[in-house]
Design a protein around this motif. Structure first.
Motif, short mmCIF file in Angstrom:
data_model
loop_
_atom_site.label_atom_id
_atom_site.label_comp_id
_atom_site.label_asym_id
_atom_site.label_seq_id
_atom_site.Cartn_x
_atom_site.Cartn_y
_atom_site.Cartn_z
N LEU A 173 13.65 21.09 19.79
CA LEU A 173 12.20 21.22 19.92
C LEU A 173 11.82 21.10 21.39
N ALA A 174 10.85 21.91 21.79
CA ALA A 174 10.38 21.94 23.18
C ALA A 174 11.51 22.30 24.15
N ASP A 175 12.53 22.99 23.64
CA ASP A 175 13.70 23.39 24.44
C ASP A 175 14.43 22.19 25.03
N ALA A 176 14.36 21.06 24.34
CA ALA A 176 15.04 19.86 24.81
C ALA A 176 16.55 19.99 24.62
N ARG A 177 17.29 19.26 25.45
CA ARG A 177 18.73 19.17 25.34
C ARG A 177 19.14 17.71 25.19
N GLY A 178 20.27 17.49 24.57
CA GLY A 178 20.82 16.15 24.52
C GLY A 178 21.30 15.74 25.90
N GLY A 179 21.24 14.45 26.18
CA GLY A 179 21.61 13.96 27.50
C GLY A 179 23.11 13.89 27.71
N LEU A 180 23.50 13.98 28.97
CA LEU A 180 24.88 13.80 29.39
C LEU A 180 25.03 12.45 30.08
N HIS A 181 26.19 11.84 29.94
CA HIS A 181 26.53 10.50 30.45
C HIS A 181 25.34 9.55 30.41
N VAL A 182 24.73 9.45 29.21
CA VAL A 182 23.56 8.58 29.00
C VAL A 182 24.00 7.11 29.05
N ASP A 183 23.14 6.28 29.64
CA ASP A 183 23.40 4.86 29.77
C ASP A 183 22.48 4.10 28.82
N LEU A 184 23.05 3.49 27.79
CA LEU A 184 22.30 2.70 26.81
C LEU A 184 22.79 1.27 26.83
N ALA A 185 21.89 0.32 26.59
CA ALA A 185 22.28 -1.09 26.47
C ALA A 185 21.55 -1.71 25.30
N PHE A 186 22.24 -2.60 24.62
CA PHE A 186 21.69 -3.28 23.44
C PHE A 186 21.99 -4.77 23.52
N ASP A 187 21.13 -5.57 22.90
CA ASP A 187 21.51 -6.92 22.50
C ASP A 187 22.44 -6.79 21.30
N GLY A 188 23.39 -7.70 21.20
CA GLY A 188 24.28 -7.65 20.05
C GLY A 188 25.45 -8.60 20.23
N ASP A 189 26.47 -8.38 19.43
CA ASP A 189 27.67 -9.22 19.45
C ASP A 189 28.78 -8.45 20.16
N ASP A 209 28.39 -11.43 30.42
CA ASP A 209 27.86 -11.76 29.09
C ASP A 209 28.08 -10.68 28.05
N GLY A 210 29.02 -9.73 28.29
CA GLY A 210 29.18 -8.70 27.29
C GLY A 210 30.30 -7.73 27.56
N VAL A 211 30.11 -6.51 27.05
CA VAL A 211 31.14 -5.48 27.13
C VAL A 211 30.47 -4.14 27.39
N ARG A 212 31.15 -3.29 28.17
CA ARG A 212 30.67 -1.94 28.42
C ARG A 212 31.71 -0.96 27.90
N ILE A 213 31.25 -0.01 27.11
CA ILE A 213 32.13 0.95 26.44
C ILE A 213 31.73 2.35 26.85
N ARG A 214 32.71 3.20 27.10
CA ARG A 214 32.45 4.62 27.32
C ARG A 214 32.91 5.38 26.09
N ASP A 215 31.97 6.07 25.44
CA ASP A 215 32.30 6.73 24.17
C ASP A 215 33.10 8.02 24.43
N PRO A 216 33.56 8.69 23.38
CA PRO A 216 34.41 9.88 23.58
C PRO A 216 33.74 11.03 24.32
N ASP A 217 32.41 11.01 24.44
CA ASP A 217 31.69 12.06 25.16
C ASP A 217 31.19 11.61 26.52
N GLY A 218 31.63 10.42 26.96
CA GLY A 218 31.27 9.96 28.29
C GLY A 218 29.96 9.21 28.40
N HIS A 219 29.34 8.88 27.27
CA HIS A 219 28.13 8.06 27.30
C HIS A 219 28.52 6.58 27.40
N TYR A 220 27.67 5.81 28.06
CA TYR A 220 27.94 4.40 28.28
C TYR A 220 27.11 3.55 27.34
N LEU A 221 27.74 2.57 26.75
CA LEU A 221 27.11 1.65 25.81
C LEU A 221 27.46 0.23 26.25
#
Length: 226
Positions: A173-189, A209-221
């Motif tokens: 919609l609106a010619d949007a594209r999914g992001g590349l190497h997106v950086d997301l952070a969450f509270d969690g375990d 205080d946590g962990v940083r993961i790079r998913d199979p598509d290069g996004h950071y969690l």
């Protein structure tokens, strides 16, 4: 396993036009700033605008959705119309407007049940992925649940602390594209998250205080303990 979304990082080429859009036009509250990044409050989530000088860099051409109170929507439309080429879509009883920031991110302002005033949260982020089945498996292991699928598996919508859409490369919609190497952070375990992704992650590293993961598509969690 994952609680509130605490950060969405976007890559910007220059801070001045980006801060004019988010700080002045969208009237977001600035939280902190240095020569390389500016952070704004979007409800309980920090929107971080980051120049390409570090890792994680921040997402490029990312489509994401801000929450605004339903009764403010018409005011937002009137404020942005004319200066931006707005697009609108209706989802049940809720309307959303779409525009683009100076760095090509597709920004949605959607009617949601928030207090406001103004932007009061991020309820959706779209990631571009190469293999939907692989990406869906990765994020369902982290507690997201599939709720909708696109035609020919172009996209999968997952529900968790916020909606996460996984898109194969295409224009939405609106010619949007999914992001590349997106950086997301969450509270969690962090320990539970580390165990859940196992060998599916491209990289796993400890951070404060946590962990940083790079998913199979290069996004950071990044997950930090509450």
């Amino acid at each position: 396993m994952l609680d509130a979304l605490t950060r969405l990082g976007l890559e910007v080429k220059y801070l001045d036009p980006a801060t004019a859009f988010y700080g002045d036009t969208l009237e977001m509250t600035e939280l902190r700033r240095d020569d390389e990044a500016v952070a704004y409050a979007a409800g309980e989530t920090d929107l971080v605008l980051r120049r390409p000088s570090t890792v994680p860099r921040g997402g490029v051409h990312t489509h994401f959705a801000f929450s605004v109170p339903a009764d403010e929507y018409d005011d937002w439309w009137d404020r942005l119309d004319g200066e931006f080429d707005l697009d609108e879509h209706v989802f049940g009883d809720a309307r959303s407007l779409y525009c683009y920031d100076p760095d090509g991110n597709c920004v949605e302002l959607g009617q949601t049940n928030v207090d406001g005033p103004g932007i009061d949260g991020i309820f959706e982020v779209v990631l571009e992925v190469e293999d939907l089945a692989r990406a869906e498996s990765f994020y369902t292991a982290l507690g997201f649940e599939p709720v909708d699928r696109g035609e020919d598996r172009v996209r999968t919508r997952l529900q968790g602390p916020m909606a996460l859409e996984l898109w194969e490369p295409h224009l939405g919609l609106a010619d949007a594209r999914g992001g590349l190497h997106v950086d997301l952070a969450f509270d969690g375990d962090p320990d539970t998250v580390r165990a859940a992704v196992g060998d599916a992650a491209c990289a796993v590293e400890s951070v404060d205080d946590g962990v940083r993961i790079r998913d199979p598509d290069g996004h950071y969690l990044t997950v930090t303990g509450t």
